[in-house]
Design a protein around this motif. Structure first.
Motif, PDB file in Angstrom:
ATOM      1  N   UNK A 151      -0.749  -1.217  -9.412  1.00 15.43           N
ATOM      2  CA  UNK A 151      -0.945  -2.550  -9.977  1.00 15.43           C
ATOM      3  C   UNK A 151       0.339  -3.376  -9.898  1.00 15.43           C
TER       4      UNK A 151
ATOM      5  N   UNK B 219       3.300 -13.619  -1.762  1.00 18.12           N
ATOM      6  CA  UNK B 219       2.371 -14.588  -1.154  1.00 18.12           C
ATOM      7  C   UNK B 219       2.707 -16.005  -1.608  1.00 18.12           C
ATOM      8  N   UNK B 220       2.876 -16.166  -2.931  1.00 15.95           N
ATOM      9  CA  UNK B 220       3.164 -17.503  -3.473  1.00 15.95           C
ATOM     10  C   UNK B 220       4.527 -17.988  -2.983  1.00 15.95           C
TER      11      UNK B 220
ATOM     12  N   UNK C 254       3.135  -8.171  -4.556  1.00 13.87           N
ATOM     13  CA  UNK C 254       2.494  -8.721  -3.362  1.00 13.87           C
ATOM     14  C   UNK C 254       2.073 -10.179  -3.606  1.00 13.87           C
ATOM     15  N   UNK C 255       1.496 -10.423  -4.788  1.00 14.34           N
ATOM     16  CA  UNK C 255       1.092 -11.786  -5.151  1.00 14.34           C
ATOM     17  C   UNK C 255       2.298 -12.723  -5.195  1.00 14.34           C
ATOM     18  N   UNK C 256       3.389 -12.204  -5.782  1.00 16.53           N
ATOM     19  CA  UNK C 256       4.608 -13.014  -5.869  1.00 16.53           C
ATOM     20  C   UNK C 256       5.099 -13.372  -4.459  1.00 16.53           C
TER      21      UNK C 256
ATOM     22  N   UNK D  10       8.082 -13.211   4.550  1.00 15.40           N
ATOM     23  CA  UNK D  10       6.953 -12.809   5.396  1.00 15.40           C
ATOM     24  C   UNK D  10       7.177 -11.404   5.976  1.00 15.40           C
TER      25      UNK D  10
ATOM     26  N   UNK E 108       0.735  -4.630  -6.499  1.00 16.52           N
ATOM     27  CA  UNK E 108      -0.149  -5.780  -6.262  1.00 16.52           C
ATOM     28  C   UNK E 108       0.469  -7.072  -6.789  1.00 16.52           C
ATOM     29  N   UNK E 109       1.095  -6.977  -7.971  1.00 16.97           N
ATOM     30  CA  UNK E 109       1.731  -8.169  -8.550  1.00 16.97           C
ATOM     31  C   UNK E 109       2.887  -8.639  -7.674  1.00 16.97           C
TER      32      UNK E 109
ATOM     33  N   UNK F  27       2.605  -4.308   3.530  1.00 18.11           N
ATOM     34  CA  UNK F  27       1.197  -4.129   3.924  1.00 18.11           C
ATOM     35  C   UNK F  27       1.043  -2.968   4.906  1.00 18.11           C
TER      36      UNK F  27
ATOM     37  N   UNK G 182       6.180 -17.014  -0.379  1.00 15.36           N
ATOM     38  CA  UNK G 182       6.122 -17.256   1.065  1.00 15.36           C
ATOM     39  C   UNK G 182       5.504 -18.596   1.390  1.00 15.36           C
ATOM     40  N   UNK G 183       4.414 -18.940   0.702  1.00 14.77           N
ATOM     41  CA  UNK G 183       3.745 -20.218   0.957  1.00 14.77           C
ATOM     42  C   UNK G 183       4.654 -21.394   0.599  1.00 14.77           C
TER      43      UNK G 183
ATOM     44  N   UNK H 272       6.710  -8.836   3.255  1.00 16.71           N
ATOM     45  CA  UNK H 272       5.270  -8.760   2.958  1.00 16.71           C
ATOM     46  C   UNK H 272       4.541  -7.928   4.014  1.00 16.71           C
ATOM     47  N   UNK H 273       4.828  -8.194   5.283  1.00 19.69           N
ATOM     48  CA  UNK H 273       4.157  -7.456   6.366  1.00 19.69           C
ATOM     49  C   UNK H 273       4.540  -5.980   6.342  1.00 19.69           C
TER      50      UNK H 273
END
Lengths: 112, 236
Positions: free
Chosen positions: B10, B20-21, B16-18, B210, B13-14, B217, B23-24, B213-214
């Motif tokens: 978990x 994503x945000x 990972x979310x961080x 990025x 996952x958090x 994953x 990175x965007x 993140x990759x």
């Protein structure tokens, strides 16, 4: 928490790269529409007035397209690998479930 | 064991979310800085903006082989599966970054040098790095499986990592068509316009997010693949 708020985040790699790709594909359009800043700068990159800064725009566009296509393709490849693996896990579950039922049946017969 | 989720914890996952945000947001900032904030180079024109893509991707492809080597060394000394998974994930992501760096470099070379490719030391050594990544991945895919394959890969990665510092200093060491160092520890402080420097640094951070993140994953996927293979062997 964020995952609950954004259920789309489950397919995060594809979504993230899709959004970024869409945003960056728009970037050369900015450049093409002449928004490019022409500010002078004191750097090793000397400023000259006689060159056409937009002359090589297709190359810039090609770089953006290919780069994000590359990242997007890799994310797609990873998502396919994940999907294949989930299939393998399901197959494995079925095999183990079948074996469990077989064991239960044989132990039931033995107890008789 | 069969019912164990494939996904990371978990907390993972958090994180990972961080990523994503972050990175965007950083990619949006990179977009602004690249096309609106940074000045246009007078000699190279708009094509110089390829720099904000090419340089971060190339730096991360060099960093990636260092990560592969460090993780491989840890795997050789500690025999840990995690370090091997990190090495594999980093090699695969590094291969993607290296490919993109070579392709973007070739596209940039055409308007600037008039050719798509030249056998310049830096370019040639980067191509060697690409072959090192490719051979590592082919060795892992078609070579011995299990711990033996991981050990062979680790040795190859350690030898291959020698290429990274040579690529970084190539333009300084030999007469090169490629520009000299403009960012990094060995670059002179005034090599780049301050606005260009800000743009390239933000772009570097965005691509680094990025990159991480990759790798995360791919690491999770690699771990899950290994687990599934083990269960299949056990079930067989």
């Amino acid at each position: 928490m964020l995952r609950k708020a954004l259920p789309i985040a489950k397919s995060a790699p594809v979504v993230l790269l899709g959004l970024i790709m869409a945003a960056l594909l728009a970037a050369p359009v900015y450049a093409a529409s002449g928004i490019v800043d022409q500010a002078a700068s004191a750097s090793t990159f000397a400023q000259a007035s006689d060159s056409n800064p937009e002359a090589n725009l297709p190359f810039l566009f090609a770089v953006y397209i290919l780069t994000w296509a590359g990242f997007f393709g890799y994310a797609f490849y990873m998502s396919r690998r994940q999907r294949d693996m989930r299939r393998e896990i399901d197959a494995l579950k079925q095999v183990l479930q079948g074996r469990k039922e077989q064991d239960n049946a044989s132990s039931h017969e033995e107890s008789r | 064991m069969v019912g164990r989720p494939v996904r990371a914890s978990r907390g993972g996952d958090h994180f990972r979310d961080v990523l994503i945000v972050a990175g965007a947001i950083l990619m949006a900032a990179t977009l602004y800085l690249t096309f609106l904030y940074a000045p246009t180079d007078a000699n190279l024109g708009v094509s110089q903006r390829i720099f904000y893509f090419h340089v971060p991707v190339a730096i991360l492809s060099l960093l990636s082989v260092v990560v592969v080597a460090v993780a491989s060394a840890l795997h050789l000394f500690r025999k840990g599966e995690r370090s091997d998974a990190v090495a594999y994930a980093s090699a695969e992501v590094g291969f993607v970054f290296c490919t993109i760096a070579i392709v973007t470099g070739a596209i940039w070379a055409k308007p600037v040098w008039g050719v798509w490719w030249t056998w310049d030391p830096k370019l040639t050594l980067t191509l060697v790095l690409w072959f090192i990544y490719a051979s590592y991945l082919m060795l892992r895919a078609f070579g011995p499986k299990g711990s033996q394959g991981a050990r062979y890969g680790a040795v190859l990665a350690l030898i291959g990592a020698i290429d990274a510092p040579i690529i970084y200093y190539a333009a300084e060491l030999w007469r090169s068509t490629h520009p000299n160092l403009i960012i990094g520890p060995a670059a002179p402080g005034d090599a780049l316009d301050p606005k260009m420097l800000v743009a390239v640094l933000v772009s570097l951070i965005a691509f680094a997010v990025l990159f991480v993140f990759l790798i995360i994953e791919r690491y999770n996927l690699k771990k899950a693949e290994t687990d599934v293979d083990e269960i299949f062997q056990y079930a067989a």
